[in-house]
Scaffold this active site. Structure first.
Site, PDB file in Angstrom:
ATOM      1  N   ARG A 185      12.963   4.165  12.821  1.00 34.92           N
ATOM      2  CA  ARG A 185      11.762   5.004  12.723  1.00 34.92           C
ATOM      3  C   ARG A 185      10.847   4.789  13.937  1.00 34.92           C
ATOM      4  NH1 ARG A 185       9.273   4.599   6.955  1.00 34.92           N
ATOM      5  NH2 ARG A 185       8.304   6.506   7.739  1.00 34.92           N
ATOM      6  N   GLU A 242      12.188  -9.846   1.974  1.00 35.94           N
ATOM      7  CA  GLU A 242      11.480  -8.628   2.392  1.00 35.94           C
ATOM      8  C   GLU A 242      12.385  -7.431   2.122  1.00 35.94           C
ATOM      9  OE1 GLU A 242      10.360  -8.838   6.537  1.00 35.94           O
ATOM     10  OE2 GLU A 242      10.139  -6.663   6.691  1.00 35.94           O
ATOM     11  N   TYR A 280      11.616   8.436   1.511  1.00 38.08           N
ATOM     12  CA  TYR A 280      11.485   7.363   0.520  1.00 38.08           C
ATOM     13  C   TYR A 280      12.206   7.629  -0.804  1.00 38.08           C
ATOM     14  CZ  TYR A 280       7.842   5.809   3.733  1.00 38.08           C
ATOM     15  OH  TYR A 280       7.165   5.392   4.846  1.00 38.08           O
ATOM     16  N   ARG A 296       5.712  12.511  -2.662  1.00 38.84           N
ATOM     17  CA  ARG A 296       5.826  13.121  -1.335  1.00 38.84           C
ATOM     18  C   ARG A 296       6.858  12.384  -0.494  1.00 38.84           C
ATOM     19  NH1 ARG A 296       0.357  12.311   0.491  1.00 38.84           N
ATOM     20  NH2 ARG A 296      -0.094  11.726  -1.638  1.00 38.84           N
ATOM     21  N   PRO A 303       0.791  -1.227   0.000  1.00 42.46           N
ATOM     22  CA  PRO A 303       0.000   0.000   0.000  1.00 42.46           C
ATOM     23  C   PRO A 303       0.829   1.286   0.000  1.00 42.46           C
ATOM     24  CG  PRO A 303      -0.113  -1.085   2.135  1.00 42.46           C
ATOM     25  CD  PRO A 303       0.551  -2.052   1.196  1.00 42.46           C
ATOM     26  N   ASN A 304       0.343   2.224  -0.766  1.00 40.94           N
ATOM     27  CA  ASN A 304       0.862   3.594  -0.862  1.00 40.94           C
ATOM     28  C   ASN A 304       2.172   3.725  -1.625  1.00 40.94           C
ATOM     29  OD1 ASN A 304      -1.283   4.901   0.625  1.00 40.94           O
ATOM     30  ND2 ASN A 304      -0.470   3.834   2.425  1.00 40.94           N
ATOM     31  N   HIS A 345      12.646  -2.977   2.202  1.00 43.80           N
ATOM     32  CA  HIS A 345      12.106  -1.667   2.585  1.00 43.80           C
ATOM     33  C   HIS A 345      13.025  -0.574   2.081  1.00 43.80           C
ATOM     34  CE1 HIS A 345       9.089  -3.470   5.110  1.00 43.80           C
ATOM     35  NE2 HIS A 345      10.027  -4.268   5.579  1.00 43.80           N
ATOM     36  N   ALA A 394       2.994  -0.860   4.887  1.00 45.63           N
ATOM     37  CA  ALA A 394       2.526  -0.902   6.282  1.00 45.63           C
ATOM     38  C   ALA A 394       1.954  -2.271   6.659  1.00 45.63           C
ATOM     39  CB  ALA A 394       1.491   0.193   6.509  1.00 45.63           C
ATOM     40  N   ASN A 397       7.913  -5.683  -0.858  1.00 45.16           N
ATOM     41  CA  ASN A 397       7.822  -4.558   0.066  1.00 45.16           C
ATOM     42  C   ASN A 397       6.348  -4.449   0.422  1.00 45.16           C
ATOM     43  OD1 ASN A 397       7.741  -2.247   1.543  1.00 45.16           O
ATOM     44  ND2 ASN A 397       8.871  -0.981   0.062  1.00 45.16           N
TER      45      ASN A 397
HETATM   46  O1  CA2 Z   1      10.387   1.795   3.999  1.00 43.98           O
HETATM   47  C1  CA2 Z   1       9.557   1.128   3.369  1.00 43.98           C
HETATM   48  O2  CA2 Z   1       9.750   0.652   2.267  1.00 43.98           O
HETATM   49  C2  CA2 Z   1       8.146   0.925   3.981  1.00 43.98           C
HETATM   50  O3  CA2 Z   1       7.731  -0.404   3.667  1.00 43.98           O
HETATM   51  C3  CA2 Z   1       7.259   1.947   3.305  1.00 43.98           C
HETATM   52  C4  CA2 Z   1       5.840   1.983   3.869  1.00 43.98           C
HETATM   53  C5  CA2 Z   1       5.861   2.078   5.388  1.00 43.98           C
HETATM   54  O4  CA2 Z   1       4.536   1.979   5.899  1.00 43.98           O
HETATM   55  C6  CA2 Z   1       6.727   1.016   6.014  1.00 43.98           C
HETATM   56  O5  CA2 Z   1       6.730   1.195   7.423  1.00 43.98           O
HETATM   57  C7  CA2 Z   1       8.138   1.073   5.488  1.00 43.98           C
HETATM   58  C8  CA2 Z   1       5.044   3.202   3.366  1.00 43.98           C
HETATM   59  C9  CA2 Z   1       5.097   3.481   1.927  1.00 43.98           C
HETATM   60  C10 CA2 Z   1       4.415   4.796   1.677  1.00 43.98           C
HETATM   61  O6  CA2 Z   1       5.064   5.420   0.614  1.00 43.98           O
HETATM   62  C11 CA2 Z   1       4.764   6.714   0.378  1.00 43.98           C
HETATM   63  C12 CA2 Z   1       5.508   7.323  -0.611  1.00 43.98           C
HETATM   64  C13 CA2 Z   1       5.299   8.635  -0.909  1.00 43.98           C
HETATM   65  C14 CA2 Z   1       4.323   9.369  -0.260  1.00 43.98           C
HETATM   66  C15 CA2 Z   1       3.575   8.747   0.725  1.00 43.98           C
HETATM   67  C16 CA2 Z   1       3.789   7.426   1.035  1.00 43.98           C
END
Ligand code: CA2
Length: 152
Positions: free
Chosen positions: A106, A97, A22, A17, A9-10, A99, A76, A73
């Site tokens: 974090r 896995e 990221y 953003r 997700p996301n 990330h 969340a 990946n």
């Molecule tokens: O660090 C990672 O790859 C995560 O899997 C990314 C997830 C986060 O919930 C994990 O704790 C760690 C979130 C990805 C959200 O990505 C976004 C990118 C741009 C703007 C908003 C969210």
């Protein structure tokens, strides 16, 4: 050898953003780099992103018969989804896995991964390069497994 790359997700928002967390690359850009590395390694990859837990699980079930392993990946869902863990373990294919960020640096709620205990390996904290390092690691692992099977 065929590997499925799953984005949770996301991750479709990458590059829009939170570049400080990221990075600036888009998901399409990351997928492009994954395909380039796959060609270099002589393997096949297919990539898939969903924001829906059940869709990711359905995809894992569908792919299991035609891939040797998963690079995931889970976003969340990493921290919450027993169902995703059960799907990955249930289909009996090794998974790595990955990330983008170092989840241990974090918030406390990100420090626990439900997938980690069953992962063949974990790569985190290298931005988009985490995927490429993970793909290399999974390929090495699958090749070693294949050699082991031949020798046995
Ligand atoms: O660090 C990672 O790859 C995560 O899997 C990314 C997830 C986060 O919930 C994990 O704790 C760690 C979130 C990805 C959200 O990505 C976004 C990118 C741009 C703007 C908003 C969210």
């Amino acid at each position: 050898m065929r590997i499925a790359v799953l984005h949770g997700p996301n991750l479709n928002l990458l590059g829009t953003r939170e570049p400080e967390v990221y990075g600036r690359e888009t998901l399409a850009g990351i997928d492009e780099r994954i395909r380039a590395l796959a060609a270099e390694l002589g393997i096949e990859v297919e990539t898939y992103q969903s924001n829906v837990e059940g869709a990711l699980i359905d995809r894992i079930h569908e792919l299991a018969g035609r891939v040797d392993g998963f690079l995931i990946n889970a976003g969340a869902y990493t921290h919450t989804s027993i169902a995703l863990l059960d799907a990955l373990v249930g289909v009996g294919r090794p998974f790595v896995e990955v990330h983008l960020s170092n989840i241990h640096g974090r918030e406390a709620f990100r420090r626990r991964s439900l997938l980690a205990p069953r992962a063949a390996g974990i790569v985190m904290g290298f931005g988009a390069d985490s995927y490429l390092l993970g793909l290399r690691g999974l390929t090495l692992r699958l090749r070693a497994d294949a050699r082991g099977t031949e020798e046995a």
